[in-house]
Design an enzyme around this catalytic site. Structure first.
Site, PDB file in Angstrom:
ATOM      1  N   ASP A 370       0.856  -1.191   0.000  1.00 23.45           N
ATOM      2  CA  ASP A 370       0.000   0.000   0.000  1.00 23.45           C
ATOM      3  C   ASP A 370       0.887   1.235   0.000  1.00 23.45           C
ATOM      4  O   ASP A 370       0.809   2.077   0.886  1.00 23.45           O
ATOM      5  CB  ASP A 370      -0.941  -0.030   1.213  1.00 23.45           C
ATOM      6  CG  ASP A 370      -1.946   1.122   1.201  1.00 23.45           C
ATOM      7  OD1 ASP A 370      -2.112   1.744   0.144  1.00 23.45           O
ATOM      8  OD2 ASP A 370      -2.541   1.400   2.255  1.00 23.45           O
ATOM      9  N   PHE A 371       1.764   1.318  -1.015  1.00 26.53           N
ATOM     10  CA  PHE A 371       2.678   2.451  -1.120  1.00 26.53           C
ATOM     11  C   PHE A 371       1.894   3.655  -1.654  1.00 26.53           C
ATOM     12  O   PHE A 371       1.308   3.596  -2.733  1.00 26.53           O
ATOM     13  CB  PHE A 371       3.827   2.132  -2.065  1.00 26.53           C
ATOM     14  CG  PHE A 371       4.882   1.234  -1.466  1.00 26.53           C
ATOM     15  CD1 PHE A 371       4.626   0.479  -0.330  1.00 26.53           C
ATOM     16  CD2 PHE A 371       6.137   1.142  -2.040  1.00 26.53           C
ATOM     17  CE1 PHE A 371       5.598  -0.342   0.219  1.00 26.53           C
ATOM     18  CE2 PHE A 371       7.119   0.329  -1.507  1.00 26.53           C
ATOM     19  CZ  PHE A 371       6.849  -0.421  -0.370  1.00 26.53           C
ATOM     20  N   GLU A 372       1.901   4.744  -0.916  1.00 28.60           N
ATOM     21  CA  GLU A 372       1.164   5.940  -1.299  1.00 28.60           C
ATOM     22  C   GLU A 372       2.105   7.144  -1.317  1.00 28.60           C
ATOM     23  O   GLU A 372       3.309   7.024  -1.074  1.00 28.60           O
ATOM     24  CB  GLU A 372      -0.013   6.166  -0.343  1.00 28.60           C
ATOM     25  CG  GLU A 372      -1.015   5.007  -0.319  1.00 28.60           C
ATOM     26  CD  GLU A 372      -2.201   5.263   0.598  1.00 28.60           C
ATOM     27  OE1 GLU A 372      -2.471   6.446   0.912  1.00 28.60           O
ATOM     28  OE2 GLU A 372      -2.860   4.293   1.005  1.00 28.60           O
ATOM     29  N   GLY A 373       1.526   8.303  -1.575  1.00 30.86           N
ATOM     30  CA  GLY A 373       2.300   9.549  -1.520  1.00 30.86           C
ATOM     31  C   GLY A 373       3.455   9.552  -2.491  1.00 30.86           C
ATOM     32  O   GLY A 373       3.296   9.371  -3.691  1.00 30.86           O
ATOM     33  N   GLN A 461      -7.593   1.782  -5.105  1.00 29.33           N
ATOM     34  CA  GLN A 461      -8.447   2.623  -4.262  1.00 29.33           C
ATOM     35  C   GLN A 461      -9.282   3.553  -5.155  1.00 29.33           C
ATOM     36  O   GLN A 461      -8.791   4.563  -5.637  1.00 29.33           O
ATOM     37  CB  GLN A 461      -7.596   3.453  -3.309  1.00 29.33           C
ATOM     38  CG  GLN A 461      -6.728   2.643  -2.359  1.00 29.33           C
ATOM     39  CD  GLN A 461      -5.843   3.525  -1.494  1.00 29.33           C
ATOM     40  OE1 GLN A 461      -6.232   4.620  -1.094  1.00 29.33           O
ATOM     41  NE2 GLN A 461      -4.638   3.059  -1.198  1.00 29.33           N
TER      42      GLN A 461
END
Length: 586
Positions: A370-373, A461
């Site tokens: 869940d790598f974000e940003g 998402q």
């Protein structure tokens, strides 16, 4: 070039319609469409039960064409019925003056027609239809080329049905086919269950994109200028388990994130109290000691923050109980606040060892990324998702492959990227060929592609998102069925990355895809009501309730739904999970 809307002259008695499958009743048999832009649809149609729907994308104008044998020094009339704006119909290779006709205005069915004369030595012309750049999808039906029959009384006969068809599984997701060559055949059509036929030129084919541990039945037809033969006797084969298959999941699975390491307004939920509706429980979150260390740590929520938190021993026992009941428990790495950048091989190796330690300590079933940003972005000049060069991408792929190899075929791998990192790649990829774009655009695509054979589930998402362009070249906004339909259709159809038809991101299998949604209005922007969720599921799995969007297929094997989060669903009275159970009969 001339464009007009009119009826063509009547055909002479000896004239014939030389186009094969001009009504598209046999799928795309006989037709070639650029960049996978064409598909047959059952509505709207002008005649019969099918029509061609082609969608321009980027620099691809959705050209569908067919080579037709003609008689030299002869007059032919080309005609088709179309719907859409800037739809073209034409013929090239005529040996005289190539011709085309077009219509500018969308709306009701319009007939395009044009006439040409072949050159003194012309024996083949190419007829085609296409749209225009930046325009929505267009529809073509009942395409004809009427004129002297080059075969006359001695026109070729239908080929015989192929014999000796064999099928063997070459992996959990692919099958090799072979059969005896048919005299006089110029190509073959491969038929699989209810799927659209695929055209090949030799007496063998490899079919990919299949589901693991699934039985498939194939038949083959032979093709020449006279048409398609009867189909061969069937051959069935079962793909083996393993790879990125279902991982022991039910046919339709409910995935949820459990706030195990922190509390927020939704409250803490003990592992033992998670209802049986949840098939995959992702522990949120494992986070790095620093952005670039690769050192991932996981701890249960502190008592001061979560007064009802269980002990580590109780938590581990509850994990084992869930697994005994057939549920899967994964560690999710990253989240909104857990930026992870594996910029060096040292960080890569530390990631492998630290994530492995968490999996071993808690006896988990796999890993959720869940790598974000700013965790993933592409370096300038890294323009091909099939061969990435950016260290944070290359090292992540290598790390996950190492973990998969360590834990074997039962290791589950899931991903939860945002739309910015996946579907936005249809328009933009990284900083672009000349720089200046956001380098994070589409940055998950090389990771997904490199790991697709190991991937259990991708649940993008569909929330906290801006408007995203779909395959219909229209922008779609979150909050309703339309957004989920368009975003999921992209994953199950595939798409040219940054509009480059030479670099198409291939479709994922439906069992690898779940739709990601927020459980309540408090969980994230873009909450979708149960009624709209059901409309999206109906469209994608049954092709009903689709609204104005037209999907490129029907996928009853769509794996299911993901939500942020189990905690928020409890806060909302379990509305999300109860709706899932009611829809799928859980």
């Amino acid at each position: 070039m001339a464009g007009f809307l009119a009826a063509g002259p009547p055909a002479a008695a000896a004239d014939a319609d030389l186009v094969r499958n001009g009504g598209f009743e046999a799928g795309l048999d006989g037709w070639s469409c650029s960049g996978g832009s064409g598909a047959t649809v059952t509505a709207p149609v002008h005649g019969g039960g099918s029509a061609l729907r082609a969608t321009p994308a980027g620099q691809d104008n959705a050209r569908c064409s067919q080579a037709v044998t003609v008689k030299p020094d002869s007059t032919y009339t080309l005609a088709a019925w179309v719907q859409g704006a800037y739809v073209y119909l034409g013929a090239s290779g005529t040996g005289t003056t190539d011709v085309s006709a077009w219509t500018q205005t969308p709306g009701a069915w319009k007939q395009l027609t044009t006439t040409f004369r072949t050159g003194p030595s012309t024996t083949s012309v190419t007829v085609y239809t296409h749209g225009w750049y930046g325009q929505p999808a267009h529809v073509t039906d009942d395409l004809t080329l009427v004129g002297p029959d080059p075969g006359g009384p001695g026109r070729p006969q239908l080929p015989a049905a192929p014999t000796g068809l064999t099928a063997s599984a070459t992996s959990s997701t692919s099958v090799a086919l072979s059969w005896s060559a048919v005299p006089g055949a110029t190509s073959y059509t491969v038929h699989r269950d209810g799927a659209a036929p695929v055209s090949v030129t030799s007496a063998s084919a490899t079919v990919t994109g299949l589901a693991a541990a699934t039985t498939y039945t194939f038949r083959v037809g032979a093709v020449n200028a006279a048409g398609t033969s009867p189909q061969s006797l069937p051959a069935s084969v079962t793909t083996p388990a393993g790879g990125g298959g279902g991982g022991g999941l039910p046919a339709h699975a409910l995935v949820g994130y459990l706030h195990a390491s922190f509390a927020n307004g939704s409250g803490y939920v003990r592992m033992a109290d998670v209802p049986a509706s949840w098939d995959v429980i992702n522990l949120a979150f494992g986070e790095p000691t620093s952005v670039t260390s690769g050192d991932i740590r996981f701890r249960l929520c502190p008592v001061a923050e979560c007064p009802n938190v269980e002990s580590a021993a109780e938590f581990k026992a509850a994990v084992k109980a869930k697994q005994a009941a057939g549920k899967k428990v994964l560690i999710s790495i990253g989240g909104q606040n857990g930026q992870v950048q594996l910029a060096s091989t040292a960080a890569r190796d530390t990631f492998v060892s630290s994530v492995g330690a968490i999996i071993d300590e808690y006896g988990l079933d796999g890993l959720d990324i869940d790598f974000e940003g700013h965790s993933l972005s592409l370096a300038t000049g890294d323009t091909d998702f099939r061969a990435p060069t950016t260290p944070v991408v290359v090292n992540l792929i290598a790390a996950v492959k190492t973990l998969k190899a360590r834990y074997g075929p039962d290791f589950l791998l899931t991903m939860a990227p945002e739309t910015f990192f996946v579907q936005l790649g249809y328009q933009y990829y990284g900083s672009g060929p000349w720089g200046g774009q956001d380098p994070r655009a589409g940055a998950y695509l090389p990771v997904i592609h490199a790991l697709r054979d190991d991937l259990t589930l991708l649940h993008v998402q569909d929330y906290n998102s801006g408007s995203i362009m779909g395959l219909d070249n229209q922008y779609h906004s979150m909050g309703g069925a339309d957004f989920h339909i368009a975003m999921t259709d992209m994953l199950l159809t595939g798409f040219p990355v940054a509009g480059n038809t030479a670099r198409v991101f291939p479709a994922l299998r439906p069992d690898q895809v779940a739709i990601g949604l927020p459980a309540t209005t408090g969980a994230g922007n873009g909450h979708t009501s149960p009624a709209e969720v059901n409309k999206a599921l109906n469209c994608l799995t049954k092709k009903t309730d689709c609204g104005t969007y037209r999907t490129h297929g029907t996928w009853p094997g769509l794996r299911g739904l993901m939500t942020w989060s189990i905690n928020w669903d409890r806060f909302g009275g379990w509305e999300f999970s109860r709706n899932f159970d009611a829809y799928f009969g859980g």
